[in-house]
Design a protein around this motif. Structure first.
Motif, short mmCIF file in Angstrom:
data_model
loop_
_atom_site.label_atom_id
_atom_site.label_comp_id
_atom_site.label_asym_id
_atom_site.label_seq_id
_atom_site.Cartn_x
_atom_site.Cartn_y
_atom_site.Cartn_z
N CYS A 87 0.62 -1.29 0.03
CA CYS A 87 0.03 -0.09 -0.07
C CYS A 87 0.83 1.30 0.00
O CYS A 87 0.27 2.33 -0.26
N GLY A 88 1.99 1.04 0.05
CA GLY A 88 3.02 2.30 -0.02
C GLY A 88 3.28 2.93 1.46
O GLY A 88 3.43 4.35 1.19
N PHE A 89 2.83 2.38 2.35
CA PHE A 89 3.32 2.98 3.62
C PHE A 89 4.53 2.49 4.66
O PHE A 89 4.88 1.33 4.30
N GLU A 90 4.70 3.26 5.59
CA GLU A 90 5.96 2.96 6.15
C GLU A 90 5.66 1.89 7.27
O GLU A 90 6.66 0.68 7.52
N GLY A 204 -3.08 -1.57 -9.35
CA GLY A 204 -3.15 -3.00 -9.13
C GLY A 204 -4.09 -3.18 -7.79
O GLY A 204 -3.79 -4.36 -7.24
N GLY A 205 -4.80 -2.29 -7.38
CA GLY A 205 -5.42 -2.45 -6.23
C GLY A 205 -4.80 -2.06 -4.79
O GLY A 205 -5.32 -2.41 -3.85
N ARG A 206 -3.96 -1.08 -5.08
CA ARG A 206 -3.25 -0.49 -3.96
C ARG A 206 -3.91 0.27 -3.06
O ARG A 206 -3.24 0.83 -2.12
N GLY A 207 -4.86 0.82 -3.52
CA GLY A 207 -5.92 1.67 -2.55
C GLY A 207 -6.21 2.73 -2.99
O GLY A 207 -5.32 3.32 -3.88
N THR A 208 -6.92 3.74 -2.20
CA THR A 208 -7.56 5.00 -2.68
C THR A 208 -6.34 6.01 -2.39
O THR A 208 -6.32 7.00 -3.16
N ALA A 209 -5.70 5.85 -1.26
CA ALA A 209 -4.77 6.64 -1.07
C ALA A 209 -3.65 6.79 -2.04
O ALA A 209 -3.19 7.69 -2.41
N TRP A 210 -3.24 5.43 -2.61
CA TRP A 210 -2.18 5.48 -3.60
C TRP A 210 -2.63 6.22 -4.88
O TRP A 210 -1.98 6.89 -5.70
N ALA A 211 -4.02 5.92 -5.11
CA ALA A 211 -4.54 6.66 -6.42
C ALA A 211 -4.53 8.16 -6.39
O ALA A 211 -4.47 8.68 -7.43
N ALA A 212 -4.55 8.52 -5.06
CA ALA A 212 -4.72 9.99 -4.82
C ALA A 212 -3.30 10.78 -4.71
O ALA A 212 -3.08 11.87 -4.46
N GLY A 213 -2.26 9.76 -4.90
CA GLY A 213 -0.90 10.27 -4.53
C GLY A 213 -0.48 10.46 -2.83
O GLY A 213 0.23 11.34 -2.84
N LEU A 214 -1.15 9.94 -2.34
CA LEU A 214 -1.04 10.08 -0.77
C LEU A 214 -0.49 9.07 -0.07
O LEU A 214 -0.21 9.14 1.17
N ALA A 215 -0.26 7.90 -0.61
CA ALA A 215 0.42 6.91 0.11
C ALA A 215 1.70 7.25 0.61
O ALA A 215 2.55 7.77 -0.26
N GLY A 216 1.90 6.66 1.82
CA GLY A 216 3.32 7.27 2.56
C GLY A 216 3.59 8.64 3.00
O GLY A 216 4.46 8.82 3.62
N ALA A 217 2.44 9.55 2.89
CA ALA A 217 2.45 10.96 3.24
C ALA A 217 2.54 10.77 4.87
O ALA A 217 1.96 10.08 5.51
N PRO A 218 3.37 11.81 5.48
CA PRO A 218 3.61 11.84 6.92
C PRO A 218 2.39 12.07 7.72
O PRO A 218 2.39 11.93 8.84
N ASP A 219 1.44 12.81 7.03
CA ASP A 219 0.27 13.20 7.58
C ASP A 219 -1.03 12.54 7.30
O ASP A 219 -2.13 12.90 7.59
N VAL A 220 -0.84 11.43 6.74
CA VAL A 220 -2.04 10.50 6.27
C VAL A 220 -1.96 9.07 6.92
O VAL A 220 -0.88 8.54 6.81
N GLY A 235 -8.45 -6.46 10.45
CA GLY A 235 -8.18 -5.07 10.00
C GLY A 235 -6.99 -4.56 9.91
O GLY A 235 -6.00 -5.23 10.58
N VAL A 236 -6.53 -3.35 9.40
CA VAL A 236 -5.16 -2.94 9.55
C VAL A 236 -5.36 -1.39 9.57
O VAL A 236 -6.20 -0.86 8.92
N VAL A 237 -4.23 -0.72 10.21
CA VAL A 237 -3.88 0.66 10.20
C VAL A 237 -2.60 0.89 9.61
O VAL A 237 -1.69 -0.03 9.80
N LEU A 238 -2.49 1.82 8.57
CA LEU A 238 -1.27 1.95 7.91
C LEU A 238 -0.91 3.33 7.96
O LEU A 238 -1.70 4.38 7.83
N GLY A 239 0.42 3.76 8.12
CA GLY A 239 0.88 4.99 8.34
C GLY A 239 2.25 5.22 8.86
O GLY A 239 3.02 4.07 8.51
N PRO A 240 2.46 6.25 8.96
CA PRO A 240 4.18 6.43 9.47
C PRO A 240 4.34 5.40 10.70
O PRO A 240 3.63 5.15 11.53
#
Length: 375
Positions: A87-90, A204-220, A235-240
């Motif tokens: 999903c592109g998160f830390e 490839g289904g990596r999620g809406t944040a990825w589609a919006a260019g927000l994956a891995g952002a420090p404030d998301v 369930g899962v929580v993804l973020g910094p």
């Protein structure tokens, strides 16, 4: 009587046509399923069921304790690493359900003295997270970054904005770019529930944040469920990483709940790897949703244009929605039926799941049944 008030509420539900009943399903059903959340058709995929079985044989039937005691296995850690990378998160933190993940994120990130800004169309789990958070909550109009900006301007101090990415009732998509911009103007965090976006939207289904260019952002921060596109449970929580560390120490639905069952973790990991090898499944789910919408509207039905894989069809009343869904079932088609309070606008609906494994013939059959049984 101690619970005498319950019968009065039951009578009120019957008068309003809002009685709900459990309907156990058999292991093998002849019904065409457009009611589940199995968007990618993976819940019964041999690799996914074998992943569950292998994990159960290796780790046992249950996690045996909370994640901070004995409930964290090497399998849980592996799943978290791969979810974060996909999903592109830390970092990622797996919980026992998507509901628990939303409660964890909102309560831990909305402490005393903070402001929680919540979209009026949010899922019940986000709403309950707002109710349990010690910060103050302000509900704003649906999918309205301007209203979010106005709410944030009333508060000095920590704040988060909470929203679904794809709303579960009509399947419409939140304006994530606008919400993120509003948050950044005031230094607020953005917490979004991607239950209906993971596996469907993004590369490839990596999620809406990825589609919006927000994956891995420090404030998301993104939450998601493993029970929809990944065909499992949890369930899962993804973020910094520092945010995830904070949840480990502060989120009560993580600290005090038993860890996710190993079988569910194994199934989710197998599904995630399968999606990584077959990213076209995400595009297929979206294509099926578009096809369903086009055929339903061509048949004269009031269907909402889908932004992901949820297709909503309006019904005249709660009673007629229930009857419509029952008539569909009698004709061999399982559909969802949403009535108040599940629908905040009071408009009852049939809700259809656009699964990636539906054939053109099955889509045509579903539309024909829905049209023939309309109230």
């Amino acid at each position: 009587m101690a619970f005498g008030w319950i019968e009065e509420q039951a009578r009120a539900r019957r008068r309003a046509g809002l009685v709900r009943r459990l309907s156990p399903r058999p292991a093998d059903s002849a019904l065409l399923d457009l009611a589940s959340n199995d968007y990618l058709g993976l819940a019964r995929h041999p690799e996914v069921t074998e992943g569950a079985a292998r994990a159960a044989r290796t780790w046992g039937g249950g996690a045996t304790g909370s994640r901070l005691v004995t409930g964290t296995t090497e399998l849980h850690a592996e799943l978290e690493r791969e979810l974060a990378a996909f999903c592109g998160f830390e970092a990622a933190l797996v919980l026992s359900s998507g509901y628990a993940a939303n409660l964890a994120a909102v309560t831990a990130l909305g402490p005393h003295g903070s402001l929680v800004v919540s979209d009026a169309g949010n899922h019940a789990s986000l709403i309950d997270g707002c109710r349990l958070a010690r910060g103050g909550t302000q509900v704003v109009g649906h999918a309205d970054p301007a209203a979010v900006r106005k709410a944030l301007a009333t508060h000095e101090g920590p704040a988060i904005v909470v929203s679904d990415t794809v709303f579960s009732v009509d399947g419409d998509r939140a304006p994530l770019a606008g919400l993120a911009a509003a948050c950044r103007e005031r230094g607020a965090g953005l917490v979004v529930d991607d239950a209906h976006g993971l596996g469907v939207l993004g590369d490839g289904g990596r999620g809406t944040a990825w589609a919006a260019g927000l994956a891995g952002a420090p404030d998301v921060v993104v939450t998601a469920t493993l029970s929809k596109s990944l065909g499992s449970q949890g369930g899962v929580v993804l973020g910094p990483a520092y945010v995830i560390d904070h949840l480990v120490n502060a989120a009560r639905t993580f600290i005090f709940d038993t860890g996710l069952a190993p079988a569910a973790a194994g199934a989710a990991l197998a599904a995630l790897r399968l999606l990584g090898r077959e990213p076209e499944r995400a595009a297929r789910a979206r294509a099926v949703a578009g096809d369903l919408h086009a055929r339903l509207t061509a048949a004269g039905l009031e269907a909402v244009r889908p932004d992901a894989a949820v297709v909503s069809v309006r019904a005249p009343s709660p009673e007629q929605a229930v009857r419509w869904a029952a008539d569909c079932r009698a004709a061999g088609l399982a559909v969802g039926c949403f009535r108040p309070p599940s629908v905040p606008d009071g408009i009852s609906r049939l809700r259809l799941t656009a699964r990636a494994d539906l054939s053109g013939a099955e889509i045509a059959h579903a539309v024909r049944v829905i049209g023939e049984t309309r109230p």
